[in-house]
Design a protein around this motif. Structure first.
Motif, PDB file in Angstrom:
ATOM      1  N   ILE A  10     -29.501   3.562  -8.210  1.00 50.51           N
ATOM      2  CA  ILE A  10     -29.748   5.003  -8.154  1.00 50.51           C
ATOM      3  C   ILE A  10     -30.009   5.374  -6.702  1.00 50.51           C
ATOM      4  O   ILE A  10     -30.816   4.730  -6.028  1.00 50.51           O
ATOM      5  CB  ILE A  10     -30.951   5.418  -9.018  1.00 50.51           C
ATOM      6  CG1 ILE A  10     -30.728   5.024 -10.490  1.00 50.51           C
ATOM      7  CG2 ILE A  10     -31.205   6.928  -8.894  1.00 50.51           C
ATOM      8  CD1 ILE A  10     -31.922   5.287 -11.389  1.00 50.51           C
ATOM      9  N   THR A  11     -29.315   6.408  -6.231  1.00 50.67           N
ATOM     10  CA  THR A  11     -29.550   6.945  -4.891  1.00 50.67           C
ATOM     11  C   THR A  11     -29.965   8.406  -4.993  1.00 50.67           C
ATOM     12  O   THR A  11     -29.784   9.056  -6.020  1.00 50.67           O
ATOM     13  CB  THR A  11     -28.295   6.844  -3.998  1.00 50.67           C
ATOM     14  OG1 THR A  11     -27.255   7.649  -4.555  1.00 50.67           O
ATOM     15  CG2 THR A  11     -27.825   5.418  -3.852  1.00 50.67           C
ATOM     16  N   THR A  12     -30.500   8.915  -3.898  1.00 46.34           N
ATOM     17  CA  THR A  12     -30.872  10.325  -3.805  1.00 46.34           C
ATOM     18  C   THR A  12     -30.595  10.813  -2.393  1.00 46.34           C
ATOM     19  O   THR A  12     -30.280  10.025  -1.507  1.00 46.34           O
ATOM     20  CB  THR A  12     -32.356  10.541  -4.161  1.00 46.34           C
ATOM     21  OG1 THR A  12     -32.616  11.944  -4.307  1.00 46.34           O
ATOM     22  CG2 THR A  12     -33.288   9.970  -3.104  1.00 46.34           C
ATOM     23  N   ASN A  13     -30.742  12.131  -2.202  1.00 43.75           N
ATOM     24  CA  ASN A  13     -30.603  12.673  -0.853  1.00 43.75           C
ATOM     25  C   ASN A  13     -31.896  12.399  -0.085  1.00 43.75           C
ATOM     26  O   ASN A  13     -32.986  12.435  -0.640  1.00 43.75           O
ATOM     27  CB  ASN A  13     -30.228  14.150  -0.873  1.00 43.75           C
ATOM     28  CG  ASN A  13     -31.086  14.991  -1.785  1.00 43.75           C
ATOM     29  OD1 ASN A  13     -31.670  14.501  -2.738  1.00 43.75           O
ATOM     30  ND2 ASN A  13     -31.167  16.264  -1.498  1.00 43.75           N
ATOM     31  N   HIS A  17     -34.831  14.806  -2.181  1.00 43.15           N
ATOM     32  CA  HIS A  17     -34.799  14.117  -3.481  1.00 43.15           C
ATOM     33  C   HIS A  17     -34.410  15.059  -4.618  1.00 43.15           C
ATOM     34  O   HIS A  17     -34.926  14.941  -5.724  1.00 43.15           O
ATOM     35  CB  HIS A  17     -36.151  13.465  -3.793  1.00 43.15           C
ATOM     36  CG  HIS A  17     -36.592  12.472  -2.779  1.00 43.15           C
ATOM     37  ND1 HIS A  17     -37.893  12.126  -2.610  1.00 43.15           N
ATOM     38  CD2 HIS A  17     -35.903  11.744  -1.859  1.00 43.15           C
ATOM     39  CE1 HIS A  17     -38.003  11.234  -1.650  1.00 43.15           C
ATOM     40  NE2 HIS A  17     -36.802  10.992  -1.176  1.00 43.15           N
ATOM     41  N   THR A  18     -33.502  15.969  -4.351  1.00 40.39           N
ATOM     42  CA  THR A  18     -33.103  16.938  -5.370  1.00 40.39           C
ATOM     43  C   THR A  18     -31.987  16.445  -6.270  1.00 40.39           C
ATOM     44  O   THR A  18     -31.772  17.004  -7.342  1.00 40.39           O
ATOM     45  CB  THR A  18     -32.673  18.271  -4.727  1.00 40.39           C
ATOM     46  OG1 THR A  18     -31.633  18.002  -3.773  1.00 40.39           O
ATOM     47  CG2 THR A  18     -33.835  18.942  -4.043  1.00 40.39           C
ATOM     48  N   VAL A  19     -31.270  15.409  -5.868  1.00 39.20           N
ATOM     49  CA  VAL A  19     -30.185  14.867  -6.685  1.00 39.20           C
ATOM     50  C   VAL A  19     -30.421  13.376  -6.936  1.00 39.20           C
ATOM     51  O   VAL A  19     -31.037  12.694  -6.115  1.00 39.20           O
ATOM     52  CB  VAL A  19     -28.798  15.060  -6.026  1.00 39.20           C
ATOM     53  CG1 VAL A  19     -28.490  16.525  -5.845  1.00 39.20           C
ATOM     54  CG2 VAL A  19     -28.698  14.325  -4.711  1.00 39.20           C
ATOM     55  N   LEU A  20     -29.953  12.906  -8.068  1.00 41.24           N
ATOM     56  CA  LEU A  20     -29.986  11.482  -8.378  1.00 41.24           C
ATOM     57  C   LEU A  20     -28.573  11.065  -8.754  1.00 41.24           C
ATOM     58  O   LEU A  20     -27.941  11.713  -9.588  1.00 41.24           O
ATOM     59  CB  LEU A  20     -30.932  11.182  -9.533  1.00 41.24           C
ATOM     60  CG  LEU A  20     -32.415  11.446  -9.284  1.00 41.24           C
ATOM     61  CD1 LEU A  20     -33.219  11.178 -10.555  1.00 41.24           C
ATOM     62  CD2 LEU A  20     -32.937  10.589  -8.141  1.00 41.24           C
ATOM     63  N   TYR A  21     -28.089   9.998  -8.132  1.00 38.77           N
ATOM     64  CA  TYR A  21     -26.757   9.474  -8.422  1.00 38.77           C
ATOM     65  C   TYR A  21     -26.900   8.066  -8.977  1.00 38.77           C
ATOM     66  O   TYR A  21     -27.604   7.231  -8.401  1.00 38.77           O
ATOM     67  CB  TYR A  21     -25.901   9.448  -7.156  1.00 38.77           C
ATOM     68  CG  TYR A  21     -24.573   8.772  -7.365  1.00 38.77           C
ATOM     69  CD1 TYR A  21     -23.525   9.439  -7.987  1.00 38.77           C
ATOM     70  CD2 TYR A  21     -24.374   7.450  -6.985  1.00 38.77           C
ATOM     71  CE1 TYR A  21     -22.304   8.815  -8.206  1.00 38.77           C
ATOM     72  CE2 TYR A  21     -23.158   6.815  -7.204  1.00 38.77           C
ATOM     73  CZ  TYR A  21     -22.137   7.504  -7.815  1.00 38.77           C
ATOM     74  OH  TYR A  21     -20.928   6.879  -8.039  1.00 38.77           O
ATOM     75  N   VAL A  22     -26.250   7.783 -10.087  1.00 38.20           N
ATOM     76  CA  VAL A  22     -26.263   6.457 -10.698  1.00 38.20           C
ATOM     77  C   VAL A  22     -24.884   5.841 -10.510  1.00 38.20           C
ATOM     78  O   VAL A  22     -23.867   6.468 -10.818  1.00 38.20           O
ATOM     79  CB  VAL A  22     -26.598   6.534 -12.199  1.00 38.20           C
ATOM     80  CG1 VAL A  22     -26.601   5.144 -12.822  1.00 38.20           C
ATOM     81  CG2 VAL A  22     -27.935   7.230 -12.421  1.00 38.20           C
ATOM     82  N   THR A  44     -21.819  11.678  -3.784  1.00 37.87           N
ATOM     83  CA  THR A  44     -22.817  11.206  -2.819  1.00 37.87           C
ATOM     84  C   THR A  44     -22.561  11.727  -1.412  1.00 37.87           C
ATOM     85  O   THR A  44     -23.501  11.982  -0.671  1.00 37.87           O
ATOM     86  CB  THR A  44     -22.898   9.663  -2.800  1.00 37.87           C
ATOM     87  OG1 THR A  44     -21.615   9.123  -2.491  1.00 37.87           O
ATOM     88  CG2 THR A  44     -23.400   9.124  -4.115  1.00 37.87           C
ATOM     89  N   LYS A  45     -21.313  11.902  -1.053  1.00 42.11           N
ATOM     90  CA  LYS A  45     -20.995  12.479   0.254  1.00 42.11           C
ATOM     91  C   LYS A  45     -21.369  13.956   0.285  1.00 42.11           C
ATOM     92  O   LYS A  45     -22.003  14.434   1.219  1.00 42.11           O
ATOM     93  CB  LYS A  45     -19.511  12.304   0.571  1.00 42.11           C
ATOM     94  CG  LYS A  45     -19.137  12.841   1.936  1.00 42.11           C
ATOM     95  CD  LYS A  45     -17.684  12.562   2.264  1.00 42.11           C
ATOM     96  CE  LYS A  45     -17.334  13.062   3.647  1.00 42.11           C
ATOM     97  NZ  LYS A  45     -15.954  12.743   3.998  1.00 42.11           N
ATOM     98  N   ARG A  46     -20.991  14.680  -0.760  1.00 43.49           N
ATOM     99  CA  ARG A  46     -21.253  16.120  -0.833  1.00 43.49           C
ATOM    100  C   ARG A  46     -22.750  16.426  -0.774  1.00 43.49           C
ATOM    101  O   ARG A  46     -23.193  17.372  -0.141  1.00 43.49           O
ATOM    102  CB  ARG A  46     -20.645  16.693  -2.112  1.00 43.49           C
ATOM    103  CG  ARG A  46     -20.717  18.195  -2.204  1.00 43.49           C
ATOM    104  CD  ARG A  46     -20.018  18.765  -3.440  1.00 43.49           C
ATOM    105  NE  ARG A  46     -18.715  18.162  -3.682  1.00 43.49           N
ATOM    106  CZ  ARG A  46     -18.403  17.443  -4.777  1.00 43.49           C
ATOM    107  NH1 ARG A  46     -19.300  17.239  -5.718  1.00 43.49           N
ATOM    108  NH2 ARG A  46     -17.197  16.942  -4.924  1.00 43.49           N
ATOM    109  N   TYR A  47     -23.550  15.606  -1.474  1.00 40.22           N
ATOM    110  CA  TYR A  47     -24.984  15.875  -1.570  1.00 40.22           C
ATOM    111  C   TYR A  47     -25.836  14.946  -0.708  1.00 40.22           C
ATOM    112  O   TYR A  47     -27.058  14.926  -0.841  1.00 40.22           O
ATOM    113  CB  TYR A  47     -25.430  15.813  -3.033  1.00 40.22           C
ATOM    114  CG  TYR A  47     -24.813  16.919  -3.844  1.00 40.22           C
ATOM    115  CD1 TYR A  47     -25.287  18.226  -3.753  1.00 40.22           C
ATOM    116  CD2 TYR A  47     -23.718  16.679  -4.666  1.00 40.22           C
ATOM    117  CE1 TYR A  47     -24.714  19.247  -4.479  1.00 40.22           C
ATOM    118  CE2 TYR A  47     -23.139  17.695  -5.402  1.00 40.22           C
ATOM    119  CZ  TYR A  47     -23.640  18.973  -5.302  1.00 40.22           C
ATOM    120  OH  TYR A  47     -23.061  19.984  -6.023  1.00 40.22           O
TER     121      TYR A  47
END
Length: 97
Positions: A10-13, A17-22, A44-47
């Motif tokens: 899981i990554t975030t900006n 920390h407004t987005v979470l990517y799995v 992930t690039k966009r955010y």
């Protein structure tokens, strides 16, 4: 070439920390670096989601894919609980890879 390990992560900006990517990968260090440097097109690039918060290790790629899909379906609050269970300060784990 078959990998011996597969990672669900899981990554975030970095800033808010407004987005979470799995995601899932067989090379977590490389993938974290790609996300940090915004080299992969898409979410992930966009955010700017390049801060690695959480990961799990699997030996079976099918198990990793199933877990990735499971976590993606979760509400944000449940994902946050998972992150806090192993990384309560939400530190960038890519620095320790």
């Amino acid at each position: 070439m078959k990998s011996d390990q597969y990672f669900v992560y899981i990554t975030t900006n970095h800033d808010r920390h407004t987005v979470l990517y799995v995601g899932m990968t067989s090379d977590l260090a490389r993938r974290a670096w790609q996300h940090q440097h915004r080299l992969l097109p898409g979410f992930t690039k966009r955010y700017n989601a390049g801060k690695l918060l959480y990961f799990e290790v699997y030996q079976d790629p099918n198990a990793a894919i199933a877990r990735e899909r499971q976590i993606k379906r979760w509400r944000r609050s449940k994902k946050e609980g998972l992150i806090r269970s192993k990384n309560p300060a939400w530190e960038d784990l890519s620095e320790t890879l």
